[in-house]
Design an enzyme around this catalytic site. Structure first.
Site, mmCIF file in Angstrom:
data_model
loop_
_atom_site.group_PDB
_atom_site.id
_atom_site.type_symbol
_atom_site.label_atom_id
_atom_site.label_comp_id
_atom_site.label_asym_id
_atom_site.label_seq_id
_atom_site.Cartn_x
_atom_site.Cartn_y
_atom_site.Cartn_z
ATOM 1 N N ASP A 1 -26.477 34.109 -12.354
ATOM 2 C CA ASP A 1 -25.903 32.787 -12.470
ATOM 3 C C ASP A 1 -26.986 31.906 -11.824
ATOM 4 O O ASP A 1 -27.805 32.342 -11.188
ATOM 5 C CB ASP A 1 -24.615 32.782 -11.494
ATOM 6 C CG ASP A 1 -24.251 31.362 -11.341
ATOM 7 O OD1 ASP A 1 -23.714 30.607 -12.070
ATOM 8 O OD2 ASP A 1 -24.564 30.571 -10.250
ATOM 9 N N GLU B 1 -28.666 32.879 -17.075
ATOM 10 C CA GLU B 1 -27.981 31.712 -17.136
ATOM 11 C C GLU B 1 -29.056 30.554 -17.172
ATOM 12 O O GLU B 1 -29.371 30.150 -15.844
ATOM 13 C CB GLU B 1 -26.890 31.119 -16.263
ATOM 14 C CG GLU B 1 -26.577 30.064 -16.654
ATOM 15 C CD GLU B 1 -25.251 29.386 -15.524
ATOM 16 O OE1 GLU B 1 -24.415 28.890 -16.149
ATOM 17 O OE2 GLU B 1 -25.532 29.746 -14.280
#
EC number: 2.4.1.18
Length: 852
Positions: A483, A538
């Site tokens: 993330d 990401e």
């Protein structure tokens, strides 16, 4: 009297605060004032860009000092010892890695040399590697000869992307930093394989004679281990400190041979810190819970008897060639307004994922987070699976079941930031601002209201690398979705910056070289020890070489999460589809770096959060509540929404990447947004952010709507199932052949080839086309293998799916032959070339076996 939380029994003992403690306790006001606050996490995508120089340097906006600067020489050693001996028997002296401001690459490399001090041993006769093998022989036996291969030369990226040569100075410097770190780890830690097993040194480790607890807390002046096992008496088990801020205590077994700390006991470390007396959950804790009626979490010593430990029964599935990810959140996976469990997810949701045709499940919010509404992104305990959903063994059972079903399991791992919660997490752990994080403004993310790691710190590297290793080793996860990688790679964190693709945006003063080098290390470690592991990053910036192997000079991810596509759909959905430009759609879907794989999605959890809208809600709005029954007339808005919802998903999957992701419930157009239970938040400036009275009503998934054949949601769900089956059959996402033959702005038609399939999309709102000529590269007979207008999918059955289409010679749309089709408005149809004696490979979805 006892009470039970997630399978762990806690005695009804007095408060943690003890009058006879040698260290004073926190007062209740301090506990409450340090409660976590949260700003809903959003990905940065805005404003202007700035270019920079070749070399990275520490930004001038604060006077941040290294988190390892605990001595005059700014050094902190790692350490290693027998579990039954003092940590001072084995230490090593290693310097923090930092950015520099240098006029040329040679000076930069010279300035940035790490201290070449070897690992020291006060006894003088034990090497680090020998000690490590002695204290953990079982792991050595399991690992065997497993090791991370040595670094390559890092030069292949220049052949892959010649444009990188103009930034060769920066990239060579970056790779030099990576290689020097690898060398230092080899010299002082016995290699990356050993360095990434910090969980066998820190936290609680048990041997035949007792339990050793170690904690790195250089800012603390005194420390004691407290918990149920010693009645929270801070005088009972006082810890000792070595020269490098590592505290340790050994607790021998009881006289009857039982453990000094029973399984399930609550534990904390009490420290006298520069900020006062502090009770903290151990940084390496493997499990933590929040008892009913209490504000803080408690660390839990989790060590069940051998006969009670979960034993994995099924091997990991082979890495799929075509990655189809079902993004999920265990807690909100129930149809009821409640927090769901690992066990219920295992039994109810995993079979659904398998039946839909996905081959990977990505699970969010696994790492413990004290604030549920953070969606798992404000992590407090990095090594502990969330206790809200069950025990660690429950999670292992879930993963084992997924493997039995042939599903790979990816973890949504958060190494980009951490909760600023000082009570339950790492923030101010030893009473200082810069232990795990950058101090000052550099260590704070103003948008996410969270703390930012110092990736140049030796012990932070150990902590994070070991954390990634832990989830792969202990829980058998098959990989990760990292993330917030954009936030990690730049000192501006991607905030108020618009990435235009200019390479100066990626390689300059704003690049956080320490963070990029950490990403290279963790990817190298993961792929070296687990070659089948899958790692998705990401990244919204489009960092070049992001998905190129580390040995070739890249960052090392397998896939980039293609975030721009979802943003484009939201942008378009704010307009009438009459105003869409098909060229704009195809450009966005194909605008990705050659040779670097992408996972594409039309919408993920981000678009489903309260404050945003799902695609289904953008398209159908309130009509979703009253006009989705198949036995009543739909409104024009519902008809339009169902048609476009299918087309958006299929063209995204067909043209956008080498992998596909869907957030749970979006496959059938879930009618509700996600709103976690929240109370009113009172800000320091007097403003109040209203909550929802702690309601779980919007924090669930109504899978019953997708399963109900009397609702139009069912058709959307079956279309998604057909999409996955189509990819499983033809493997078009991973085919090297991709060619867009038509993007007609007047007709609003897009035609492209992907693998052996021909996709035809008619986005026109009213015009249907008879005898429409479709160029193709393969002559012969074609059949329909997917038709969005089929009544099974909530369509109008305007096509005969049994029809055969024969090609004619003659070039069309720069293709060698063509065939003629009927292209109804707002419809997507997929054609496949078949031999004369061959039937269509796509079975009607209603006849698919239940286990597909």
């Amino acid at each position: 009297m006892v009470y039970t939380i997630s399978g762990v029994r806690f005695p009804n003992l007095p408060s943690i605060k003890k009058k006879n403690s040698s260290l004073p306790s926190f007062n209740e006001d301090l506990r409450r004032s340090n409660a976590v606050s949260f700003s809903l996490r959003k990905d940065p995508r805005s404003s202007s860009s700035s270019s920079g120089k070749v070399f990275a340097r520490k930004p001038p906006y604060d006077s941040d000092s290294s988190s390892l600067a605990t001595t005059a020489s700014e050094k902190l050693g790692g350490h290693q010892s027998d579990t039954s001996s003092s940590v001072t028997d084995q230490v090593e002296d290693t310097q923090v890695v930092d950015d520099v401001d240098a006029p040329n690459i040679e000076e930069a490399l010279e300035t940035e040399k790490l201290d070449q001090t070897s690992a020291l041993s006060t006894s003088g006769d034990k090497s680090y590697k020998e000690n490590f093998a002695k204290m953990s022989p079982s792991v050595e036996q399991e690992v065997g000869q497993r090791r991370v291969p040595p670094p390559g030369d890092g030069k292949k990226i220049y052949d892959i992307d010649p444009m990188l040569n103009s930034h060769r100075g920066h990239l060579d410097y970056r790779y030099g930093q990576y290689r020097k770190l690898r060398d230092e780890i080899d010299k002082n830690e016995g290699g990356l394989e050993a360095f990434s097993r910090g969980y066998e040194i820190f936290g609680f480790t048990r041997c035949a004679t007792g339990i050793t607890y170690r904690e790195w807390a250089p800012g603390a002046k005194a420390a004691s281990l407290i918990g149920d096992f010693n009645n929270w008496n801070a005088k009972a088990d006082v810890m000792t400190r070595n020269n490098f801020g590592v505290w340790e205590i050994f607790l021998p077994n009881n006289a009857d041979g039982s453990s000094a700390i029973p399984h399930g006991s609550r534990v904390k470390i009490r420290m006298d810190t520069p900020s006062g007396i502090k009770d903290s959950i151990p940084a390496w804790i493997k499990y933590s819970v929040q008892p009913p009626g209490e504000i803080p979490y408690n660390g839990v010593y989790y060590d069940p008897a051998e006969e009670d430990k979960y034993v994995f029964k099924h091997p990991r599935p082979k890495r799929p060639t075509s990655l189809r990810i079902y993004e999920s959140h265990v807690g909100m996976s129930s149809t009821e307004p409640m927090i769901n469990t690992y066990a219920n997810f295992r039994d109810d949701v995993l079979p659904r994922i398998k039946k839909l045709g996905y081959n990977a499940v990505q699970i969010m919010a696994i790492q413990e987070h004290s604030y549920y509404a953070s969606f798992g992104y404000h992590v407090t305990n990095f090594f502990a699976p969330s206790s809200r959903f069950g025990t660690p063994d429950d999670l292992k059972s879930l993963i084992d079941k997924a493997h039995e079903l042939g599903l790979v399991v990816l973890m949504d791992i958060v190494h980009s930031h951490a909760s600023k919660n000082t009570l339950d997490g790492l923030n101010m752990f030893d009473g200082t601002d810069g232990q795990y994080f950058h101090s000052g403004s550099r260590g704070y993310h103003w948008m996410w209201d969270s703390r930012l790691f110092n990736y140049g710190s030796w012990e932070v590297l150990r902590y994070l690398l070991s954390n990634a290793r832990w989830w792969l080793e202990e829980y058998k996860f098959d990989g990760f979705r990292f993330d917030g990688v954009t936030s990690m790679m730049y000192t501006h964190h991607g905030l108020q910056v618009e990435f235009t693709g200019n390479y100066n945006e990626y390689f300059g003063y704003s690049t956080d070289v320490d963070a990029v080098v950490y990403l290279m290390l963790v990817n190298d470690m993961i792929h070296g020890l687990y070659p089948e592991a899958i790692v998705v990053g990401e990244d919204v910036s489009g960092m070049p070489a992001f998905c190129i192997p580390v040995e070739d000079g890249g960052v090392g991810f397998d896939y980039r999460l293609h975030m721009a596509v979802a943003d484009k759909w939201i942008e378009l959905l704010k307009k009438r589809d009459e105003d869409w430009q098909v060229g704009d759609i195809t450009f966005t879907l194909t605008n990705r770096r050659w040779g670097e794989k992408c996972v594409v999605y039309a919408e993920s959890h981000d678009q489903a959060l309260v404050g945003d809208k799902t695609i289904a809600f953008w398209l159908m709005d309130k009509d979703m509540y009253d006009f989705m029954a198949v036995d009543r007339q739909a409104t024009p808005r519902v008809d339009r929404g169902i048609a476009l919802h299918k087309m958006i998903r299929l063209i995204t999957m067909g043209l956008g990447g080498e992998g596909y992701l869907n957030f749970m419930g979006n496959e059938f157009g879930h009618p509700e947004w996600i709103d976690f239970p929240r109370t009113d938040q009172h800000l320091p400036d007097g403003r109040v952010i209203p909550g929802n009275n702690g309601s779980y009503d919007k924090c669930r998934r109504r899978f019953d709507l997708g399963d109900a054949e009397y609702l139009r949601y069912h058709g959307l769900q079956e279309f998604d199932r057909a999409m996955q089956h189509l990819e499983e059959t033809y493997g078009f996402m991973t085919s090297e052949h991709q060619y867009i033959s038509r993007k007609d702005e007047g007709d609003r038609v897009i035609v492209f080839e992907r693998g052996n399939l021909v996709f035809v999309f008619n986005f026109h709102w009213t015009n249907s086309y008879s005898d429409y000529r479709i160029g193709c590269s393969t002559p012969g007979k074609y059949k329909i293998v997917l038709d969005s207008d089929n009544s099974l999918f909530g369509g109008f059955n305007r096509l005969d799916d049994s029809a055969e289409f024969f090609t004619s010679d003659g070039r069309h749309d720069d293709r060698p032959c063509y065939f003629m089709v009927y292209a109804p408005c707002r419809t997507a149809v997929v054609y496949a070339a078949v031999k004369d004696d061959e039937r269509s490979s796509l079975v009607p979805i209603s006849l698919l076996p239940e286990d597909v």
